[in-house]
Design a protein around this motif. Structure first.
Motif, PDB file in Angstrom:
ATOM      1  N   VAL A 152      -3.330  -6.837   4.691  1.00 24.26           N
ATOM      2  CA  VAL A 152      -2.929  -7.121   3.320  1.00 24.26           C
ATOM      3  C   VAL A 152      -2.844  -8.637   3.181  1.00 24.26           C
ATOM      4  O   VAL A 152      -2.251  -9.314   4.030  1.00 24.26           O
TER       5      VAL A 152
ATOM      6  N   ARG B  17       0.851  -1.184   0.000  1.00 23.06           N
ATOM      7  CA  ARG B  17       0.000   0.000   0.000  1.00 23.06           C
ATOM      8  C   ARG B  17       0.887   1.234   0.000  1.00 23.06           C
ATOM      9  O   ARG B  17       2.038   1.174   0.423  1.00 23.06           O
TER      10      ARG B  17
ATOM     11  N   ILE C 161      -6.218  -5.506  -0.220  1.00 21.06           N
ATOM     12  CA  ILE C 161      -5.669  -4.467   0.645  1.00 21.06           C
ATOM     13  C   ILE C 161      -6.817  -3.755   1.334  1.00 21.06           C
ATOM     14  O   ILE C 161      -7.692  -3.161   0.670  1.00 21.06           O
TER      15      ILE C 161
END
Length: 813
Positions: A397, A65, A383
């Protein structure tokens, strides 16, 4: 030819000037918005912010991310494309001068590229898996030689130090390097054209074009063509060598509509030329008598380690091609969560005649290396939104992954005109050898073919749980299953079997699996302070030894032992204690990480003068610290300094390679000195593990007036002494002495930054140093062992690049 290239650069500059004056719309069109650090959908789109000197505000994707680098509890060095350009970084090798505890080791073959993190890495021209995983736009690249042929239109680079076994998984046992190319921008029509000239008759043209298709789609194209004559002069024939011509093309398409974003990328690269290296003979590695015989018998190779000359018979030719496809589809499924599917395919082929491998003026034996890899990756990621689940307490995640590669490598040895007369004893054998040479031309005197098929499956998850606004824990795990199969076949003429012994087998199937994990505890008292304690693990699967040589590795005393070409897994456990801090309203950034990395079953590659074997060392410990600092005393001045300390020690390695002069059968001089074909390396450091590495430098900008500006950047990188041999044998002849390299770049920017003229230099003080050392091929047969001390042998030094200077002119429109 040179005149044509010069005219091409001038023509490109004239064309750019015309384009610059035309598209006024490009100057007023709005730029695409930068992704926010909290937006999981933009993790593959993260465009780093410009930051002179040190990129401490860059957005990275080390945890799948987009996050600010200062808020990620990992030892990571990240750089924007702009920072790489300012530091004169043109390829993967150049990144090493910016990142302590990261090194790029090259060899004679272009396919030999070894990425090291904290002193650990693996050669890329074998079936041994890498220790440092390479990713291009989120997709794993299994062969480092095909990783990134250049940094054309690269938006950012992240170097992750320490095992990344949970989120990056396969073969990230000591770290990973992640490259992100620039993506198409919406609403913006623009681009740039540049011409560059440099040392070694180097000429380069580059063009980039961004074409929007409305507000939701766009194309981006980038291409470069480089002509390079080479740095080295061969006294034997008076020719310049080491040159290559390189073509690189990239294209991408980006589409975004509501919750869906799709990015498709394609790339192509071709490199051709002689690609020859400068491998000097280290005169001090042999006695006067040995040198007199060697130079008189085969001719004297160059022994001056401080010039750009060589003296050897060269039959070099390089052809390297690769192309790849990447599809990244992201879908915001609601509530801030993102599902992302990454599919990629890469095809790489390298065919290199790397010259006469005895490296003397006599034409003896030439080698052709063939490498081919076809690989595909498929990864489905989930995510979660950041700071929203369980009242902001949980981030997640997770994903599943599949990898497949078919890999082939081969070697051909061709006999040159003097092989029989110089290396085959006089008499019937030499007569027969010359008859063979006359009838076959010496072509394919030995032929090696190795094939390997690999399949890897994995599932992973990692979560951050926030106990309070200041305390959070990280826990993640990954289960990986690897399957391998393949074959090995070596044929050899009757006159080359002392160099390459016939051998054929189907490799025993390998089925290996491992659970790797990461546990961390993190304390963030303010947004400018992060302290973390982490334990993480990494894994490299068992594999096959593809090394050729003599005698046959799998036939011992008439018994067939196929498992001698199989080696076991390598595992890593790493403790890290670190701090990432910003002070004085971000005018000062100081990061420090202490680490202790323990490696079990270290996959070590040994060389005995004719062949390589792979064995599992006992235990290896790498520990130390990494420091990164950036100070901005003024808005237009950045000062940066970073350093790494590495204490490398084999905790247990009782059957390591002995000194090269003591190979079996052990010579009497070695036995008298109580030295054998193997030794215990306990307490010794691993190769390419310098105690100290780092850099200092500055980036200074200013304005001239009327919209003009200037930029001056310089950095001094340093590396302390280290063992630099291809083998872990603690041979004092292979110590690379400490060195420092100074680089600088000065740029003048026109109004509105529409054009830039730059002058630059690398290795400005012309420091002469070695990239690494290797034993003289056939050193035992040529009587070059034990001449200086028991265990010594003739050594070759791979010469590093000399001082290079250049200039570039870029127009933006």
């Amino acid at each position: 030819m040179i005149q044509n290239r010069y005219l091409a650069c001038v023509s490109a500059a004239a064309l750019a000037a015309t384009l610059y004056s035309a598209p006024a719309a490009a100057e007023t069109a709005g730029a695409a918005a930068q992704p926010q650090a909290s937006d999981p959908q933009s993790a593959t789109n993260a465009t780093p912010q410009s930051n002179s000197g040190g990129d401490t505000t860059i957005v990275i994707t080390a945890q799948k991310r987009s996050e600010n680098v200062q808020r990620v509890p990992i030892s990571v060095a990240a750089f924007s494309g702009q920072s790489l350009a300012k530091a004169n970084v043109l390829n993967v090798e150049g990144i090493a001068k910016l990142v302590p505890n990261f090194a790029v080791v090259k060899g004679v073959q272009s396919t030999y590229v070894r990425l090291n993190i904290r002193g650990i890495g693996a050669a890329s021209n074998t079936t041994v898996e890498p220790s440092v995983a390479v990713f291009l736009d989120g997709a794993y690249v299994p062969r480092v030689g095909a990783a990134v042929s250049s940094l054309l239109d690269v938006d950012s680079v992240e170097v992750l130090r320490g095992p990344q076994g949970t989120l990056f998984g396969r073969n990230a046992s000591v770290g990973a390097v992640s490259f992100h190319t620039a993506q198409p921008k919406f609403k913006t029509l623009g681009g740039e054209v540049s011409g560059e000239i440099g040392t070694g008759d180097r000429y380069k043209l580059t063009g980039i074009l961004n074409v929007p298709l409305g507000d939701k789609a766009g194309f981006r194209f980038a291409g470069s063509q480089q002509w390079f004559g080479g740095y080295w002069h061969n006294n034997l024939d008076g020719k310049r060598v080491g040159g290559t011509d390189e073509t690189v093309l990239r294209g991408s398409f980006r589409f975004e509509d509501g919750p869906v974003e799709w990015v498709i990328r394609a790339d192509y690269a071709k490199t051709s030329g002689d690609g020859a290296s400068n491998i000097d003979f280290v005169r001090s590695s042999v006695s006067d008598a040995q040198w007199a015989f060697f130079s008189g018998f085969l001719g004297a190779p160059d022994t001056n380690l401080h010039d750009s000359k060589l003296n050897q018979y060269i039959t070099a030719d390089l052809n390297d091609k690769q192309w790849g496809l990447n599809s990244t589809l992201s879908w915001n499924v609601g509530g801030g969560s993102t599902v992302r599917l990454i599919n990629s395919y890469r095809d790489w082929n390298n065919d290199q005649l790397d010259g006469d491998v005895i490296f003397t003026p006599s034409p003896l034996v030439s080698r052709i290396g063939v490498f081919d890899s076809k690989a595909q990756n498929h990864e489905l990621q989930f995510i979660s939104p950041s700071g929203q689940w369980l009242d902001g307490r949980l981030d997640l995640v997770a994903g599943i992954y599949y990898f497949h590669e078919t890999y082939h490598q081969g070697e051909r040895l061709d006999l040159n005109s003097q092989y029989c007369n110089k290396l085959v004893p006089a008499g019937a054998a030499r007569t027969a050898c010359n008859a063979y040479l006359a009838s076959t031309g010496g072509i394919n005197a030995t032929v090696q073919d190795v094939s390997q098929t690999s399949d890897s499956y994995a599932g992973y998850a990692q979560a951050n749980f926030h106990f309070t606004d200041q305390l959070f824990a990280t826990a993640g795990g990954r289960y990986t299953s690897d399957q391998k199969s393949g074959s090995y076949n070596q044929t050899s003429s009757p006159f080359t079997q002392t160099v390459r012994a016939p051998e054929a087998l189907t490799f025993p199937d390998i089925s290996d699996s491992r659970f790797t994990y990461r546990l961390g505890f993190n304390y963030e008292p303010t947004k400018d302070r992060l302290f973390f304690l982490t334990y993480s693990t990494g894994y490299k699967s068992a594999g096959y030894n593809s090394g050729a040589g003599s005698p046959s590795l799998t036939t011992v005393a008439g018994a067939f032992l196929p498992l001698r070409r199989v080696f076991g897994r390598e595992t890593t456990g790493d403790w890290e204690l670190g701090a990432k801090t910003s002070w004085l309203d971000h005018a000062l950034t100081l990061n420090l990480t202490f680490y202790r990395m323990n490696i079990n079953g270290f996959q070590d590659r040994a060389f005995d003068g004719t062949s390589f074997t792979v064995r599992n060392a006992g235990k290896l410990r790498q520990q130390g610290f990494e420091f990164d600092g950036v100070a901005r005393p003024f808005s237009n001045l950045s000062l940066f300094a970073n350093a790494a300390y590495l204490d490398s020690t084999f905790a247990d390695y009782p059957n390591a390679s002995g000194l090269p002069g003591c190979g079996a059968p052990v010579p009497g001089v070695c036995a008298a000195a109580e030295l054998g074909a193997t030794q215990n390396l306990k307490g010794k450091p691993a190769t390419f593990s310098p105690k100290w590495s780092g850099r200092v430098g500055f980036d200074w900008t200013g304005h001239v007036g009327n919209g003009w500006s200037w930029d001056l950047n310089s950095n001094l990188s340093f590396v302390s002494k280290q063992y630099g041999g291809l083998v872990n044998d603690a041979n004092p002849q292979t110590v690379i002495e400490s060195y420092a390299l100074l680089g600088a770049r000065a740029s003048l920017n026109g109004p509105s930054n529409h054009w830039t003229l730059s002058l630059f230099a690398n290795n400005l003080l012309n420091r002469q140093y070695s990239l690494g050392y290797l034993a003289q091929f056939l050193d035992g047969s040529l009587g070059l062992r034990n001449g200086v001390f028991p265990g010594s042998t003739a050594i070759r030094s791979l010469h590093a690049d000399p001082r290079t200077v250049g200039a570039s002119l870029t127009f933006r429109y």
